[in-house]
Motif scaffolding. Structure first.
Motif, PDB file in Angstrom:
ATOM      1  N   THR A 136       5.882  10.086  -0.803  1.00  0.00           N
ATOM      2  CA  THR A 136       5.550   8.783  -0.435  1.00  0.00           C
ATOM      3  C   THR A 136       3.919   8.896  -0.166  1.00  0.00           C
ATOM      4  OG1 THR A 136       5.813   6.654   0.535  1.00  0.00           O
ATOM      5  CG2 THR A 136       6.344   8.598   1.715  1.00  0.00           C
ATOM      6  N   TRP A 137       3.268   7.813  -0.380  1.00  0.00           N
ATOM      7  CA  TRP A 137       1.710   7.842   0.294  1.00  0.00           C
ATOM      8  C   TRP A 137       1.420   6.658   0.700  1.00  0.00           C
ATOM      9  CZ3 TRP A 137      -2.258   4.791  -1.328  1.00  0.00           C
ATOM     10  CH2 TRP A 137      -3.440   5.155  -1.026  1.00  0.00           C
ATOM     11  N   THR A 138       0.827   6.619   1.661  1.00  0.00           N
ATOM     12  CA  THR A 138       0.010   5.175   2.317  1.00  0.00           C
ATOM     13  C   THR A 138      -1.625   5.694   2.512  1.00  0.00           C
ATOM     14  OG1 THR A 138       0.634   5.519   4.589  1.00  0.00           O
ATOM     15  CG2 THR A 138       2.046   4.384   3.097  1.00  0.00           C
ATOM     16  N   THR A 198      13.718   4.941   5.413  1.00  0.00           N
ATOM     17  CA  THR A 198      12.504   3.956   6.071  1.00  0.00           C
ATOM     18  C   THR A 198      11.751   5.120   7.040  1.00  0.00           C
ATOM     19  OG1 THR A 198      13.902   3.231   7.644  1.00  0.00           O
ATOM     20  CG2 THR A 198      13.641   1.778   5.837  1.00  0.00           C
ATOM     21  N   ASP A 206       0.924  -1.155   0.059  1.00  0.00           N
ATOM     22  CA  ASP A 206      -0.042   0.148   0.143  1.00  0.00           C
ATOM     23  C   ASP A 206       0.893   1.220   0.080  1.00  0.00           C
ATOM     24  OD1 ASP A 206      -2.517  -0.907  -0.268  1.00  0.00           O
ATOM     25  OD2 ASP A 206      -2.804  -1.161   1.974  1.00  0.00           O
ATOM     26  N   ARG A 207       2.142   1.096  -0.204  1.00  0.00           N
ATOM     27  CA  ARG A 207       2.981   2.392  -0.333  1.00  0.00           C
ATOM     28  C   ARG A 207       3.229   2.759  -1.594  1.00  0.00           C
ATOM     29  NH1 ARG A 207       5.601   5.381   3.344  1.00  0.00           N
ATOM     30  NH2 ARG A 207       5.270   3.771   5.085  1.00  0.00           N
ATOM     31  N   ASP A 243       8.612  -0.729   3.224  1.00  0.00           N
ATOM     32  CA  ASP A 243       8.726   0.450   3.656  1.00  0.00           C
ATOM     33  C   ASP A 243       9.790   1.094   3.447  1.00  0.00           C
ATOM     34  OD1 ASP A 243       6.049   0.944   4.741  1.00  0.00           O
ATOM     35  OD2 ASP A 243       6.429   0.204   6.741  1.00  0.00           O
ATOM     36  N   VAL A 291      10.491   1.400  -4.408  1.00  0.00           N
ATOM     37  CA  VAL A 291       9.967   1.216  -2.959  1.00  0.00           C
ATOM     38  C   VAL A 291       9.756  -0.517  -2.818  1.00  0.00           C
ATOM     39  CG1 VAL A 291       7.682   1.366  -3.602  1.00  0.00           C
ATOM     40  CG2 VAL A 291       8.294   1.595  -1.151  1.00  0.00           C
TER      41      VAL A 291
END
Length: 739
Positions: free
Chosen positions: A171-173, A214, A154-155, A196, A193
């Motif tokens: 980055t997005w989660t 990280t 999901d990253r 993480d 990526v």
């Protein structure tokens, strides 16, 4: 129009911004062939041969390109003539268009079921993501370009062109939203990526360095040479990148790797151009080319195995990708570009082998994807690596068909690889009329014509020919007999109906008491074919005189040619099936009709055989003096025997299921006594007011298969109108044989 164009073989420090009025198309090719393991000097230890089962995903007049894969999900972009859209495919869900808009979408990547890409909704590029549950979600909305996205779980990561000479990594989660990782005003770009951990190349105007981030450790500078470290990749905690060390005087490029515990390790040390590394777990792969550009080869490295060459120099190997221990690349076979794969277990395998360019591969586990040019545009293909084993059949559906052939049979099993030629699928040694390999575990074949009986189906592929010792490959050929066959014995009132939906174009039905049909056959199995409908009731079925069973012909809707009853496997020999009207019905049925359409027989229907009274196997009592012969062309066989004396009898021993007594009837004939198998006697009157030859005067009916005895005796009795008490025997019709 402004358009961002990304090709993985052109990804250096960052993506390239290009002004273009149309999409740039690079040639590539088409294939349905299966890869076959071939020998390679570096693969002497490869012990498990494997092949690739190829599936064509797209077949259209559009440009489908830049495929990527994660698990069984494939993504790519499709140019429809005005702009590019994002598509995805899975084996179960087929192709789904994720976007349908009026602007460019591209740069797609996938991890599991999450797809990411960039699009140009507002004049600059923004980042989007999609999952089957959320649909399309826009992640960015700003005034600068967001490009070069990647995803792991999901990253999501990407770089944003935040200034005239600067780019930053984001980055997005789903839970954390968008986080800006760099703000240094440098050119931080090309992020990748894994889990993480994020990596990218950062350029400060003088040289490039490799950075990692990280959530717990923040940003770490991994490599910073004076010349430039670039194209970093990441898998877990292992990084790999390329760098031109100073001792090569700028003529070469070398490969490096890094882990938090082991630090930086230089993998190559030569004058070649080693570039574009990829990494999965502890395995690194890259392209190695001569300094003069003459040829290129794919190499791999692991901490325990060191460096290994996977391709040959004459392949012009290029663009390696990696998943686990499997490395995939495209290379020239002397004519055009093909796709190759390598694993420690199977060595090097040609995934494609054709006359069309195949390029841009990607790999996830055992699944490979690529694009191929069909002569007019690009199409997307995928292939799954399967170990080459001896084909094995576990199921046939249906497992029976007609002797005329034409039954479509699904063959389920394993090892269905490399089938070629008409003889790859056989039914009882006869080539299938046609076949299509749906997967390494499924084939759809059309059965050829064949004599009735049980035969073995065989499949021949790369691993050999399937074994036939079990029952799973047994296919039963039935002979079909229509309801109007003269060997069927109907009683009662039956009505024939013509319709193209019925077998043979017609069927019979009854709705009257006493109606039945008897089917004598010689063989091992019989199946009743009938019409079912809301107006049909319950029939009674008995086999060989055994206990009757009910068969319900009711159906909520009309259905023709249904297999409503099956005898199962029987001892080989004579048998009789009897179907009788009962007048009963299910609660949902509106009437009590019973129908007969056809019978599928593993064997043959049988007709009576006529045995003349001259046959020596008939036992005449007494042997001489009483029974006299009358010669006449009216009699069966040209003669008959008659008697008119006390003690006169004839015994007929036979093996079968039915006997019919053929005799002359006339005014001078009286009554005979008939005894079947020692049972109670039956009186048969041979009187007729006029002379009748070859009359069927008595029948046993249908009996259980086996040995039977019929005894015909003179009684000396007659009806009042008769002028004599003679009896006679002309012949007997037997379904079976005399003993």
């Amino acid at each position: 129009m402004w358009k961002l164009t990304e090709r993985r073989h052109k990804q250096g420090v960052g993506a390239m911004l290009r002004i273009s009025g149309a999409l740039v198309v690079v040639l590539a090719g088409l294939s349905f062939s299966l890869g076959i393991t071939f020998a390679h000097p570096a693969d002497a230890d490869a012990a498990i041969p494997e092949a690739f089962f190829v599936t064509r995903i797209t077949a259209n007049s559009l440009r489908d390109s830049e495929p990527h894969v994660s698990g069984d999900r494939v993504v790519w972009d499709r140019y429809d003539g005005s702009d590019s859209e994002i598509c995805t495919w899975t084996p179960t869900g087929g192709t789904v268009a994720l976007t349908s808009n009026s602007y460019e979408d591209g740069g797609q990547r996938v991890s599991g079921d999450r797809v990411v890409w960039y699009g140009f909704p507002d004049g600059d590029s923004e980042i989007f993501t999609w999952t089957p549950t959320t649909g399309v979600v826009r992640l960015t909305s700003n005034s600068y370009h967001d490009i070069r996205c990647d995803v792991s779980g999901d990253r999501v990561v990407w770089c944003g062109l935040t200034g005239p000479a600067a780019s930053d990594v984001f980055t997005w989660t789903p839970s954390g939203g968008v986080v800006r990782l760099t703000t240094g005003g440098f050119c931080d770009c090309g992020p990748y990526v894994s889990g993480d951990r994020v990596v990218w190349s950062g350029v400060n105007g003088a040289d490039a360095g490799v950075f990692t981030w990280t959530p717990a450790g923040g940003i770490v500078l991994v490599a910073a040479s004076d010349i430039g470290d670039k194209n970093p990749r990441v898998s877990g905690d292992r990084l790999a990148w390329m760098s031109p060390p100073t001792d090569d005087s700028g003529l070469g490029m070398e490969i490096f790797t890094w882990t938090p515990g082991g630090g930086t390790v230089r993998l190559t040390d030569n004058a070649l151009l080693d570039e574009y590394p990829v990494v999965s777990g502890d395995r690194v792969a890259w392209r190695g080319a001569g300094a003069g550009g003459a040829g290129s080869e794919v190499y791999t490295w692991t901490p325990t195995g060191g460096i290994k060459g996977l391709s040959t120099l004459d392949q012009m190997a290029d663009f390696p990708v990696i998943a686990g221990d499997r490395v995939v690349w495209c290379g020239k076979d002397g004519t055009d570009w093909e796709i190759f794969a390598w694993s420690p277990q199977a060595g090097t395998v040609a995934v494609t082998a054709n006359t069309r360019p195949d390029q841009e591969p990607d790999v996830s586990g055992d699944r490979v994807v690529w694009m191929e040019h069909d002569g007019s545009d690009w199409e997307i293909y995928t292939a799954v690596a399967v170990p080459v084993t001896v084909p094995a059949i576990t199921e046939l559906s249906p497992a029976a068909g007609l002797t005329s052939g034409g039954t479509t049979v699904t063959i389920t099993g394993s090892g269905f690889l490399g089938l070629s030629g008409a003889g790859a699928v056989k039914f009882g040694g006869v080539n299938a009329a046609s076949y299509t390999v749906l997967s390494p575990t499924s084939i759809k074949a059309v059965a050829p014509a064949h004599a009735a009986g049980v035969v073995n189906v065989t499949v021949t592929g790369l691993g050999g020919t399937s074994d036939t010792s079990g029952d799973a490959d047994d296919f039963t050929y039935f002979a079909r007999y229509q309801q109007n066959d003269s060997r069927l014995a109907y009683t009662g009132s039956w009505t024939a109906v013509s319709t193209a939906a019925a077998s043979g174009g017609s069927f019979r039905f009854t709705n009257s008491a006493g109606a039945s049909v008897s089917v004598p056959f010689k063989g091992t199995r019989i199946v009743w074919i009938a019409k079912k409908s809301p107006v049909y009731g319950v029939a009674s079925v008995s086999l060989d005189g055994g206990a009757p069973v009910d068969v319900d012909l009711y159906s909520a809707s009309v259905a023709y040619q249904k297999r409503v009853w099956d005898s199962g496997l029987l001892p080989n020999g004579l048998h009789t099936l009897k179907i009788s009207w009962t007048g009963r019905r299910a609660a949902s049925a509106t009437d009590t009709n019973v129908s007969v359409d056809a019978f599928d027989v593993l064997g043959v229907l049988v007709a009576p055989t006529r045995f003349e009274q001259t046959d020596l196997r008939l036992d005449w009592i007494p042997a001489t003096g009483v029974w006299k012969t009358s010669v006449t062309s009216y009699a069966s066989g040209g003669s008959f025997r008659f008697a008119n004396a006390p003690g006169a009898a004839v015994v007929v021993d036979f093996t079968g299921v039915r006997l019919v007594w053929i005799a002359k009837k006339s005014p001078v004939y009286g009554k005979a006594r008939v005894i079947l198998d020692g049972g109670p006697p039956v009186t048969v009157d041979l009187y007729s007011s006029t002379t009748v030859y070859r009359a069927k005067v008595w029948s046993t009916g249908f009996l259980a298969p086996g040995d039977h005895t019929v005894r015909i005796e003179w009684t000396g009795t007659k009806r009042a109108a008769a002028t004599g008490t003679n009896i006679n025997v002309d012949a007997v019709d037997i379904i079976g044989v005399l003993r």
